[in-house]
Design a protein around this motif. Structure first.
Motif, PDB file in Angstrom:
ATOM      1  N   HIS A 140     -24.327  89.207  79.452  1.00  0.00           N
ATOM      2  CA  HIS A 140     -24.306  90.298  80.429  1.00  0.00           C
ATOM      3  C   HIS A 140     -23.078  90.256  81.340  1.00  0.00           C
ATOM      4  CE1 HIS A 140     -28.363  91.375  79.247  1.00  0.00           C
ATOM      5  NE2 HIS A 140     -28.783  90.152  79.495  1.00  0.00           N
ATOM      6  N   SER A 142     -19.817  91.077  81.084  1.00  0.00           N
ATOM      7  CA  SER A 142     -18.949  92.248  81.216  1.00  0.00           C
ATOM      8  C   SER A 142     -19.632  93.352  82.012  1.00  0.00           C
ATOM      9  CB  SER A 142     -18.550  92.760  79.833  1.00  0.00           C
ATOM     10  OG  SER A 142     -19.678  93.127  79.073  1.00  0.00           O
ATOM     11  N   GLU A 143     -20.955  93.515  81.848  1.00  0.00           N
ATOM     12  CA  GLU A 143     -21.691  94.520  82.624  1.00  0.00           C
ATOM     13  C   GLU A 143     -21.699  94.153  84.108  1.00  0.00           C
ATOM     14  OE1 GLU A 143     -25.504  95.825  80.650  1.00  0.00           O
ATOM     15  OE2 GLU A 143     -24.996  94.091  79.407  1.00  0.00           O
ATOM     16  N   GLU A 146     -18.256  94.833  85.571  1.00  0.00           N
ATOM     17  CA  GLU A 146     -18.042  96.264  85.798  1.00  0.00           C
ATOM     18  C   GLU A 146     -18.759  96.731  87.064  1.00  0.00           C
ATOM     19  OE1 GLU A 146     -18.644 100.526  83.426  1.00  0.00           O
ATOM     20  OE2 GLU A 146     -19.170  98.620  82.469  1.00  0.00           O
ATOM     21  N   ALA A 147     -19.977  96.226  87.256  1.00  0.00           N
ATOM     22  CA  ALA A 147     -20.724  96.605  88.457  1.00  0.00           C
ATOM     23  C   ALA A 147     -20.056  96.062  89.716  1.00  0.00           C
ATOM     24  CB  ALA A 147     -22.160  96.092  88.361  1.00  0.00           C
ATOM     25  N   ARG A 152     -21.548  98.996  92.026  1.00  0.00           N
ATOM     26  CA  ARG A 152     -22.773  99.641  91.577  1.00  0.00           C
ATOM     27  C   ARG A 152     -23.946  98.672  91.666  1.00  0.00           C
ATOM     28  NH1 ARG A 152     -21.299 100.735  86.779  1.00  0.00           N
ATOM     29  NH2 ARG A 152     -22.599  99.281  85.627  1.00  0.00           N
ATOM     30  N   LEU A 154     -27.388  96.652  90.856  1.00  0.00           N
ATOM     31  CA  LEU A 154     -27.937  96.151  89.602  1.00  0.00           C
ATOM     32  C   LEU A 154     -29.388  95.737  89.797  1.00  0.00           C
ATOM     33  CD1 LEU A 154     -25.041  93.812  88.348  1.00  0.00           C
ATOM     34  CD2 LEU A 154     -25.707  96.004  87.346  1.00  0.00           C
ATOM     35  N   GLY A 207     -27.932  98.782  85.145  1.00  0.00           N
ATOM     36  CA  GLY A 207     -27.154  99.369  86.221  1.00  0.00           C
ATOM     37  C   GLY A 207     -27.945 100.462  86.921  1.00  0.00           C
TER      38      GLY A 207
END
Length: 324
Positions: A140, A142-143, A146-147, A152, A154, A207
């Motif tokens: 997880h 890379s997610e 990005e967040a 963003r 989570l 997300g």
């Protein structure tokens, strides 16, 4: 897409000098015909690209044509390449981006700094994980990254140290790579102080809509430094008194940690007539200390507390019965 490829072609020629159409096609992962069209496009835009014919021919730029990074010394350029970590970059999903950035930086450097930077990359390598453990599995990551970048929220299902699974809605502030393991610094969405989560323990991740406001005064480096200090203080729950043999300092430091042993040695008294010294050492727990000191064999004698000395005696008796 084509604009990026044209820039890459230009940087390749600026960095490596003369290259054939086939070599350029291999590097750019396109056909030779596409390379011909791209070279024509560069020439039409005013870039002085020349073709040399013959067995040693190829495309090259007019001598002296290059983009320079003014003010960047050879040492500064070299440090940028030493700081590049291919493994972590790939885990973050940035392997191609990092490779392109390195190529562009090399191309923009004057000859001397570029040569210095290339030697740095050839002769120094950073390998983050320790010898006796690999990097964590972080599906997880890379997610999460990005967040962090997009601010963003989570929602995650997280496995705590006691194997308990908890649901958390968080605001991710930053990522830290420590000893081959990735850690997420995040605050509860409902409010509260930032906490630290090991990314490999994230079981599920989703997300959320919207964007959170990152605290203006939050400093990731300062937070991690303070967290590391507090973690070490919380980690040591007991204190032991031991007697150590001469020339065991190195192995003791390897077992308990160099900083712990160095501090204990600084507060120790003079060695006795046989060279043995008495140290006071912090440990995570008495049961953990038992196995740490057993690794050192007869080079360490536990003097206290009595509970640990009893645990050592029981372990030695068990070993005697096993090997007697």
């Amino acid at each position: 897409m084509r604009a990026s490829r044209l820039l890459s072609l230009l940087m390749l020629l600026q960095t490596r000098g003369r290259m054939t159409a086939t070599e350029l096609a291999t590097e750019l992962e396109v056909s030779v015909r596409t390379v011909y069209r791209d070279v024509e496009a560069l020439s039409a835009s005013g870039v002085p690209v020349y073709a040399d014919r013959g067995p040693a021919g190829g495309y090259r730029l007019l001598d002296g044509y290059r983009t320079r990074l003014n003010g960047l010394t050879a040492e500064e350029a070299s440090s940028l390449f030493l700081a590049g970590l291919p493994g972590p970059a790939a885990e973050l999903g940035l392997a191609e981006v990092a490779a392109n950035a390195e190529l562009k930086l090399l191309a923009a450097l004057p000859p001397e700094p570029r040569s210095h930077a290339s030697r740095m990359r050839e002769r120094f390598l950073l390998d983050v994980p320790g010898w006796y453990r690999g990097s964590d599995s972080v599906p997880h990551l890379s997610e999460v990254a990005e967040a962090v970048w997009e601010r963003r929220p989570l929602r995650m299902l997280y496995r705590r140290w006691g194997q308990q699974e908890v649901d958390r809605l968080i605001h991710p502030y930053g990522l830290v790579l420590k000893g081959g393991s990735w850690y997420l610094v995040a605050a509860p969405a409902a409010g509260g102080n930032p906490r630290t989560y090991r990314v490999s323990r994230i079981l599920e991740l989703a997300g959320q809509e919207g964007e959170f406001a990152r605290p203006a005064g939050f400093d990731l480096g300062a937070f991690w430094q303070e967290y590391s200090k507090e973690f070490r203080e919380r980690m040591f729950t007991a204190e032991t008194v031991v007697r150590i043999a001469p020339d065991i300092d190195g192995l003791l430091s390897y077992t308990l940690g160099e900083d712990v042993v160095t501090a204990a040695l600084a507060g120790a008294g003079e060695p006795d007539h046989d060279g043995w010294r008495v140290l006071t050492l912090p440990v995570e727990s008495l049961s953990h200390a038992r196995w740490q000191f057993l690794r050192l064999g007869a080079s360490v004698e536990v003097l206290g507390p009595p509970e640990l000395r009893s645990l050592m005696a029981e372990a030695v008796a068990d070993l005697g019965r096993m090997y007697g």
